[in-house]
Design an enzyme around this catalytic site. Structure first.
Site, PDB file in Angstrom:
ATOM      1  CE  LYS A  10      -4.262   1.672   2.122  1.00  0.00           C
ATOM      2  NZ  LYS A  10      -5.332   1.384   3.111  1.00  0.00           N
ATOM      3  CD  GLU A  60     -19.240  -3.937   8.465  1.00  0.00           C
ATOM      4  OE1 GLU A  60     -18.556  -3.141   7.801  1.00  0.00           O
ATOM      5  OE2 GLU A  60     -19.419  -5.133   8.127  1.00  0.00           O
ATOM      6  NE  ARG A  92     -21.594  -4.221   4.259  1.00  0.00           N
ATOM      7  CZ  ARG A  92     -20.491  -4.690   3.717  1.00  0.00           C
ATOM      8  NH1 ARG A  92     -19.354  -4.676   4.383  1.00  0.00           N
ATOM      9  NH2 ARG A  92     -20.509  -5.194   2.512  1.00  0.00           N
TER      10      ARG A  92
END
Length: 640
Positions: free
Chosen positions: A289, A375, A403
């Site tokens: 990244k 979640e 969610r």
């Protein structure tokens, strides 16, 4: 390696020739490394001018080029996960000249969008949807007897979500032709990359290996079962010596990798070999990244996204905030509360920085739980903790709470468990757009029994209502917006406010404005011009029914204002109560409209929705003129 942002638009002769995939595929393979360098420099330049997601895109430059080089897009389907990593994809699919408009009103969306480009095969924003969507597309291709290919690119932690594994399980069962690319950038699964693993990855993806493997199966099929089992275990153990193949192979995928995601020659070669393989395939790619930009490589979390850069030394603009962000108000509160109560447990689904929990995680590491992008699990984990005497606080974005709706109802509210929800990013969120807007939480929470819902109007109210919700012996939610507060003084002493009671802040005549949340500020400004009464309702559930009765009996028009979908929101709760009590008074409900509000600046979005001072004033004046003209009549109110 770049160390600073380019101050002027860089020269990109190869990128100029390859701004669409069909042009990209005309380049020679040996030109692709230079193209990657130009694309990375152009990405640095454009994001520095517009702001936006940053680190993940730098990490997939080579992978993006290789995918569009090998696959016949847009006929072949590329399904990106999350969307943070899709900026290079946008640049290579005809949108290079629009990149300076990204995340701005009428500009490019922050994430892939089906309405924006035929190359954006699936709209994203939330994580871990790519494998499910790609599987659906692959099944559709099979049903229509189409031969186009489908590939899902998942990474940046998205593989930690249960939905990804549900899709993997189904894909293996369906045995549909598709490729899943695990972009492993140390935010998910992490393995070492070396020459040996690259060598074996190329071997396993080769047509020679595939033909030998399939031919061996046919040969062994005629031999006794023990011989077949021995061959299978031998292949499995050979792969297991150099790669984490076992998990995916056991699920039913043909695993290839890990390979170096920045070696474009290996990427192209491997993808070319895998493109036509039958059945579910998984390619494990290791990337970094922030690749190619030294500060982002050293701080991938800090450079996940950046603000617009001013001309000068090439560093982000530093502006001293006038007021703390609401996430920081929550972060200070949970630390203060944890000092008072040793039973407090902090939970977040991969939103430590965004939810303001960094200090809490450092000060109370044994009581801090980042459950990754899960979640649903975060809420049921909290429910389990509450069953056995702990006091869980879940920090979660409004859009991500969607969610976990079943867990909110079934696991927490139905059992009336003592769980506190700190719901961040409620309402409009600006440049991230509709995928991240918290437009619906009041509507979908208000109908849930046992649940207390608080809507603070400023920073101090946020702190006090968090404390009030925490003291409540049952499920309670406090929803607050993204960004900075109004600059009010935050009282260190925490007060348990009366449950379900609002506060009358201004007494006027004829018109009463009932404000839910941070829309209180423009409501007060409007009230000064109209000589209207203003109530800070504080609670969406339970409502202050006594105060609503008083306002209905002493005014000619009630106005409810909220930064939530009008349908089923706080204003609907007011009208339901008025109807139940036979209090017949005109009610004007102001809130978010019944469509998805596209990305823009927060102020532009509020203006579009009529929730700034001008919009609220215009709406009230228009309704008041109707009442005065006799078009709307108030019926006698019920005494009380």
């Amino acid at each position: 390696m770049f160390h600073e942002f380019p101050l002027s638009e860089p020269s990109t002769p190869l990128l100029d020739q390859a701004d669409t995939p069909d042009k990209l595929r005309r380049l020679a393979p040996e030109q692709l490394p230079q193209l990657a360098n130009e694309l990375r420099e152009f990405l640095l330049y454009t994001v520095s001018k517009s702001g936006g997601h940053f680190g993940a895109g730098l990490g997939v430059v080579e992978l993006t080029i290789a995918l569009h080089y090998v696959y016949n897009t847009p006929e072949d389907r590329l399904v990106w996960d999350v969307g943070h990593q899709a900026y290079p994809h946008k640049i290579l699919t005809g949108r290079r000249q629009q990149m300076h408009t990204i995340r701005q009103k009428f500009g490019l969306a922050a994430f892939p969008s089906r309405t924006e480009s035929e190359y954006d095969t699936f709209g994203v924003g939330h994580s871990s949807t790519s494998i499910s969507a790609a599987l659906g597309m692959a099944m559709a291709a099979k049903m229509h007897n189409k031969t186009h290919k489908v590939a899902a690119i998942i990474g940046d932690g998205a593989m930690t979500a249960g939905m990804a594994f549900e899709a993997l399980n189904h894909a293996a069962h369906a045995q549909t032709n598709m490729l899943v690319i695990l972009n492993d950038n140390n935010m998910s699964i992490s393995q070492n990359v070396g020459g040996l693993s690259n060598y074996f990855a190329r071997l396993w993806a080769s047509k020679l290996y595939t033909s030998v493997r399939e031919g061996g199966k046919k040969f062994l099929a005629n031999l006794p079962e023990p011989a077949m089992e021995l061959a299978r275990k031998t292949e499995e153990h050979m792969k297991g010596m150099v790669s984490p193949a076992t998990l995916f192979e056991e699920m039913g995928f043909n695993y290839i990798g890990p390979i170096d995601g920045h070696d474009i020659e290996i990427l192209v070669h491997t993808l070319e070999n895998m493109r036509d393989l039958q059945g579910p395939q998984l390619l494990h790619v290791i990337t970094q990244k922030g690749k190619g930009f030294a500060p982002a490589e050293l701080d991938p979390i800090g450079y996940h996204a950046i603000n617009k850069i001013e001309p000068g030394p090439g560093k982000p603009v530093s502006v001293k905030p006038k007021a703390p962000k609401y996430q920081d108000v929550f972060g200070q509160w949970i630390c203060d509360m944890a000092e008072k109560d040793p039973m407090l447990m902090g939970i977040t689904p991969a939103m430590c920085e965004g939810s303001g929990m960094v200090n809490f995680s450092k000060r109370f590491p044994r009581r801090y739980h980042d459950v990754a992008i899960a979640e649903q699990h975060s809420l049921t984990l909290a429910a389990g903790m509450a069953c056995d005497g702990l006091k869980p606080v879940v920090a979660i974005y409004s859009t991500f709470l969607q969610r976990a709706y079943d867990q909110l109802i079934h696991d927490i509210a139905l059992q009336n468990l003592d769980v506190t929800l700190g719901i961040d990013r409620a309402g409009l969120v600006g440049a991230d757009g509709p995928t991240h807007a918290g437009s619906f939480d009041l509507s979908f929470m208000r109908c849930v029994p046992n649940l207390v819902i608080c809507a603070p109007s400023d920073e101090n109210e946020c702190r006090q209502l968090l404390y009030t919700a925490y003291q409540y012996k049952g499920p309670a939610a406090v929803r607050y917006p993204r960004g900075q507060g109004n600059g009010v003084k935050i009282e260190k002493t925490m007060v348990n406010l009366p449950l379900g009671k609002g506060r009358l802040l201004k007494e006027g005549s004829d018109i009463a404005i009932l404000a839910f949340g941070t829309v209180l500020k423009p409501a007060l400004e409007v009230a000064e011009q109209l000589n209207a009464s203003v109530v800070d309702m504080r609670f969406v559930k339970p409502l202050d029914e006594e105060l609503i009765c008083h306002m209905a009996n002493t005014h000619q028009l009630l106005v409810t204002v909220e930064e939530n979908e009008i349908s089923g929101g706080a204003g609907s709760g007011v009208t339901e109560f008025l109807n139940r009590e036979s209090l017949f008074i005109p009610v004007l409900q102001l809130g978010l409209p019944d469509y998805f509000v596209e990305h823009a600046s927060p102020q532009e979005m509020l203006s579009e929705c009529g929730l700034d001072k001008v919009g609220i004033l215009n709406s009230i004046e228009y309704r008041w003129r109707e009442i005065q003209a006799g078009q709307i009549k108030k019926k006698p109110a019920k005494p009380g």
